[in-house]
Structure formats: structure tokens, C-alpha cells
Design a protein around this motif. Structure first.
Motif, PDB file in Angstrom:
ATOM      1  N   LEU A  99      10.808  16.925  -8.566  1.00 49.06           N
ATOM      2  CA  LEU A  99      11.215  15.519  -8.513  1.00 49.06           C
ATOM      3  C   LEU A  99      11.781  15.016  -9.834  1.00 49.06           C
ATOM      4  N   PHE A 100      11.001  15.101 -10.926  1.00 54.77           N
ATOM      5  CA  PHE A 100      11.431  14.476 -12.177  1.00 54.77           C
ATOM      6  C   PHE A 100      11.643  15.462 -13.323  1.00 54.77           C
ATOM      7  N   GLY A 101      10.891  16.528 -13.347  1.00 55.12           N
ATOM      8  CA  GLY A 101      10.939  17.473 -14.454  1.00 55.12           C
ATOM      9  C   GLY A 101       9.538  17.776 -14.959  1.00 55.12           C
ATOM     10  N   ASP A 102       9.450  18.485 -16.064  1.00 58.83           N
ATOM     11  CA  ASP A 102       8.170  18.945 -16.603  1.00 58.83           C
ATOM     12  C   ASP A 102       7.649  17.950 -17.646  1.00 58.83           C
ATOM     13  N   TYR A 103       6.641  17.167 -17.276  1.00 61.28           N
ATOM     14  CA  TYR A 103       6.119  16.132 -18.168  1.00 61.28           C
ATOM     15  C   TYR A 103       4.619  15.964 -17.967  1.00 61.28           C
ATOM     16  N   THR A 104       3.971  15.301 -18.929  1.00 59.82           N
ATOM     17  CA  THR A 104       2.540  14.999 -18.836  1.00 59.82           C
ATOM     18  C   THR A 104       2.305  13.567 -19.320  1.00 59.82           C
ATOM     19  N   TYR A 105       1.276  12.945 -18.791  1.00 54.97           N
ATOM     20  CA  TYR A 105       0.923  11.584 -19.191  1.00 54.97           C
ATOM     21  C   TYR A 105      -0.031  11.585 -20.375  1.00 54.97           C
ATOM     22  N   GLY A 106       0.162  10.623 -21.276  1.00 55.50           N
ATOM     23  CA  GLY A 106      -0.751  10.424 -22.387  1.00 55.50           C
ATOM     24  C   GLY A 106      -1.884   9.490 -21.998  1.00 55.50           C
ATOM     25  N   GLN A 107      -2.469   8.821 -22.990  1.00 57.97           N
ATOM     26  CA  GLN A 107      -3.652   7.983 -22.754  1.00 57.97           C
ATOM     27  C   GLN A 107      -3.344   6.489 -22.685  1.00 57.97           C
ATOM     28  N   GLU A 149      -4.546  13.601 -13.223  1.00 57.83           N
ATOM     29  CA  GLU A 149      -3.712  13.617 -14.423  1.00 57.83           C
ATOM     30  C   GLU A 149      -2.591  12.572 -14.414  1.00 57.83           C
ATOM     31  N   VAL A 150      -2.673  11.603 -13.516  1.00 60.39           N
ATOM     32  CA  VAL A 150      -1.682  10.524 -13.448  1.00 60.39           C
ATOM     33  C   VAL A 150      -2.407   9.185 -13.521  1.00 60.39           C
ATOM     34  N   PRO A 151      -1.976   8.283 -14.403  1.00 62.71           N
ATOM     35  CA  PRO A 151      -2.615   6.961 -14.482  1.00 62.71           C
ATOM     36  C   PRO A 151      -2.520   6.216 -13.148  1.00 62.71           C
ATOM     37  N   VAL A 152      -3.623   5.649 -12.731  1.00 63.55           N
ATOM     38  CA  VAL A 152      -3.653   4.917 -11.460  1.00 63.55           C
ATOM     39  C   VAL A 152      -2.650   3.768 -11.473  1.00 63.55           C
ATOM     40  N   LEU A 153      -2.462   3.148 -12.630  1.00 60.49           N
ATOM     41  CA  LEU A 153      -1.567   1.996 -12.729  1.00 60.49           C
ATOM     42  C   LEU A 153      -0.102   2.350 -12.503  1.00 60.49           C
ATOM     43  N   ILE A 207       0.829  -1.205   0.000  1.00 63.64           N
ATOM     44  CA  ILE A 207       0.000   0.000   0.000  1.00 63.64           C
ATOM     45  C   ILE A 207       0.867   1.261   0.000  1.00 63.64           C
ATOM     46  N   LEU A 208       1.877   1.277   0.850  1.00 57.21           N
ATOM     47  CA  LEU A 208       2.705   2.480   0.976  1.00 57.21           C
ATOM     48  C   LEU A 208       3.566   2.721  -0.261  1.00 57.21           C
ATOM     49  N   VAL A 209       4.124   1.654  -0.837  1.00 61.21           N
ATOM     50  CA  VAL A 209       4.939   1.826  -2.040  1.00 61.21           C
ATOM     51  C   VAL A 209       4.068   2.291  -3.201  1.00 61.21           C
ATOM     52  N   PHE A 210       2.888   1.693  -3.338  1.00 56.93           N
ATOM     53  CA  PHE A 210       1.935   2.146  -4.357  1.00 56.93           C
ATOM     54  C   PHE A 210       1.640   3.633  -4.172  1.00 56.93           C
ATOM     55  N   ALA A 211       1.335   4.025  -2.940  1.00 52.23           N
ATOM     56  CA  ALA A 211       0.940   5.414  -2.666  1.00 52.23           C
ATOM     57  C   ALA A 211       2.097   6.383  -2.886  1.00 52.23           C
ATOM     58  N   VAL A 212       3.273   6.038  -2.388  1.00 54.41           N
ATOM     59  CA  VAL A 212       4.433   6.934  -2.552  1.00 54.41           C
ATOM     60  C   VAL A 212       4.783   7.087  -4.026  1.00 54.41           C
ATOM     61  N   SER A 252       4.182  10.667  -5.803  1.00 51.99           N
ATOM     62  CA  SER A 252       5.388  11.338  -6.305  1.00 51.99           C
ATOM     63  C   SER A 252       5.189  11.745  -7.759  1.00 51.99           C
ATOM     64  N   GLU A 253       4.452  10.924  -8.528  1.00 47.95           N
ATOM     65  CA  GLU A 253       4.138  11.274  -9.908  1.00 47.95           C
ATOM     66  C   GLU A 253       3.131  12.426  -9.974  1.00 47.95           C
ATOM     67  N   VAL A 254       2.176  12.440  -9.057  1.00 48.61           N
ATOM     68  CA  VAL A 254       1.215  13.544  -9.005  1.00 48.61           C
ATOM     69  C   VAL A 254       1.951  14.854  -8.741  1.00 48.61           C
ATOM     70  N   VAL A 255       2.855  14.831  -7.770  1.00 49.20           N
ATOM     71  CA  VAL A 255       3.659  16.022  -7.480  1.00 49.20           C
ATOM     72  C   VAL A 255       4.487  16.402  -8.696  1.00 49.20           C
ATOM     73  N   GLY A 256       5.089  15.398  -9.347  1.00 45.54           N
ATOM     74  CA  GLY A 256       5.919  15.670 -10.515  1.00 45.54           C
ATOM     75  C   GLY A 256       5.144  16.308 -11.654  1.00 45.54           C
ATOM     76  N   VAL A 257       3.975  15.780 -11.953  1.00 43.18           N
ATOM     77  CA  VAL A 257       3.172  16.287 -13.066  1.00 43.18           C
ATOM     78  C   VAL A 257       2.682  17.706 -12.803  1.00 43.18           C
ATOM     79  N   HIS A 258       2.286  17.987 -11.563  1.00 45.08           N
ATOM     80  CA  HIS A 258       1.655  19.278 -11.258  1.00 45.08           C
ATOM     81  C   HIS A 258       2.643  20.378 -10.893  1.00 45.08           C
ATOM     82  N   THR A 259       3.860  20.010 -10.523  1.00 43.47           N
ATOM     83  CA  THR A 259       4.809  21.039 -10.065  1.00 43.47           C
ATOM     84  C   THR A 259       6.108  21.061 -10.863  1.00 43.47           C
ATOM     85  N   GLY A 260       6.431  19.966 -11.537  1.00 42.26           N
ATOM     86  CA  GLY A 260       7.724  19.877 -12.211  1.00 42.26           C
ATOM     87  C   GLY A 260       8.845  19.484 -11.272  1.00 42.26           C
TER      88      GLY A 260
END
Length: 226
Positions: A99-107, A115-119, A80-85, A89-97
Motif C-alpha cells: 500500500l504505502f511502502g516500508d515504514y514504522t511508527y514512532g512514539q 504497531e500502529v497508533p490507534v489515533l 466506524i468504517l472509515v476509522f477501521a479502513v 490499511s496502516e496495519v497492512v502497510g506497516v507489517h507488509t510494506g
């Protein structure tokens, strides 16, 4: 007498499962990735196979965790914790740039929340789990094992990135993969690998090594042929 016969029959069934379970799971794993490899590069309809990516990821996880031996409280909390972290972390990355940089997820990766795939959370869990198992083949100190596990995750991500950009998994704002992506991946992965090393569950999954190297071969091969 009947009880003895039943016990022997159960032992026989267990032996057959242990004998054939791993080769069968590995065969399914290889076949599905081989079909995806052909579909993305040679079918002429890559979009159709892109849409099958969530199913492939779910199947891989189902096979992997079918071989997990310790479904105790510590493992469930770890999952549960690894899934959540990983996911947040991807949610933070997508919305703020951050951790990882400026990126967006496709379909291609399916249903998105914030804006982040649950998977993506499941993908983080799978990668931490399999690379943690691989690092445990060494006799190193547990911190060194965590560094190795994080390094293996970054190595795989290095080959995933070009494929992800080509097939609408995600895209970078400048079309170039920033160094911050790999640094951020390593930091988050290292923290989760430390948790893996100290979590109190059995870490002997016979399929974990194969999952990692099938995925590595899959993405390396596509990178070479794109």
C-alpha cells in the motif's frame, strides 16, 4: 405565556451559539496549532510538544464533530468504517510494506496496537470528512468530487511527511519518502471519498474547511522552517 418566553429564550441561546460558536472554535484551533508550531521549532524542548500531539488531534476532532449536524445511523456507520479502513490499511502497510511502502511508527502519536497508533484511524476519519466537505463546494460529478477530495488528502500528506520524519511520528526504512506512499494514499483515500459522497447524512459542517487549511498551514510552515 411562560412557554412562549421559554421558546424565545431557547431561540436566543441558539442564535448566540450559532453566532459565536464558529469563531470561538476557530480561535481554539488556531491557538493550539500555533502553540504546537512554536513548541516544535522554537521552544528548545520539541520532545515535550511531540507528546502533546495526541491531545491536539483529539481536540481538533472534538471541535470538528461538535459542528456535525446529522448523527444518524448512516453517519455512525460511515465513521466506524472509515476509522477501521484507515487504521487497518496502516496495519497492512506497516507489517507488509504493501500500500504505502516500508515504514514504522514512532512514539509521538501515542498508544499503538499491532504497531500502529490507534489515533491514526481517527486521523483518517477527520481527513476524509474535511476534504469531502471541501470537494462538495464544487458542482462536479460525485466521482470527480471524490478525486478532488483524495487529491487534497495527498496534498496535505505531502507536507506532513517531512514533519513526521523529523518529529518521530513515523519513519521510512530508506529515509526517503517513496512514490508508493502517495499512490497508496490516493487509492485508499479515493475509495473512502466515494463512500463519503454516497453516504446518507447531512454534509454541512462549517468548521471542516478551516480544519483542513489550519492543518495545511501548520505543516507547510514547519516544512519551510525546518
Amino acid at each position: 405565556m411562560l412557554k412562549t418566553i421559554t421558546t424565545k429564550a431557547n431561540i436566543t441561546r441558539k442564535y448566540k451559539y450559532n453566532k459565536y460558536g464558529l469563531p470561538l472554535a476557530l480561535a481554539v484551533l488556531v491557538i493550539f496549532h500555533a502553540v504546537g508550531f512554536w513548541g516544535l521549532l522554537f521552544s528548545g524542548e520539541p520532545a515535550y510538544f511531540q507528546n502533546l500531539t495526541p491531545m491536539n488531534l483529539l481536540l481538533t476532532n472534538a471541535l470538528l464533530f461538535a459542528f456535525h449536524r446529522s448523527w444518524n445511523r448512516a453517519f455512525i456507520l460511515f465513521a466506524i468504517l472509515v476509522f477501521a479502513v484507515g487504521y487497518f490499511s496502516e496495519v497492512v502497510g506497516v507489517h507488509t510494506g504493501l500500500l504505502f511502502g516500508d515504514y514504522t511508527y514512532g512514539q509521538a502519536l501515542g498508544l499503538k496496537v499491532w504497531e500502529v497508533p490507534v489515533l491514526i484511524g481517527l486521523n483518517w476519519l477527520m481527513l476524509v470528512y474535511v476534504t469531502g466537505h471541501i470537494s462538495n463546494y464544487s458542482n462536479w460529478h460525485w466521482i470527480a468530487k471524490a478525486i478532488l477530495g483524495a487529491g487534497l488528502m495527498v496534498l496535505l500528506d505531502y507536507f506532513i511527511e517531512p514533519v513526521a520524519m523529523r518529529f518521530d511520528f513515523w519513519s521510512w526504512s530508506q529515509s526517503d519518502i517513496p512514490l508508493s506512499n502517495y499512490v497508496g494514499w490516493f487509492i485508499v483515500a479515493f475509495i473512502l471519498q466515494l463512500y463519503f459522497q454516497k453516504a446518507a447524512f447531512i454534509k454541512r459542517n462549517r468548521l471542516a474547511l478551516f480544519v483542513y487549511f489550519v492543518q495545511l498551514l501548520f505543516f507547510v510552515s514547519i516544512c519551510l522552517l525546518m
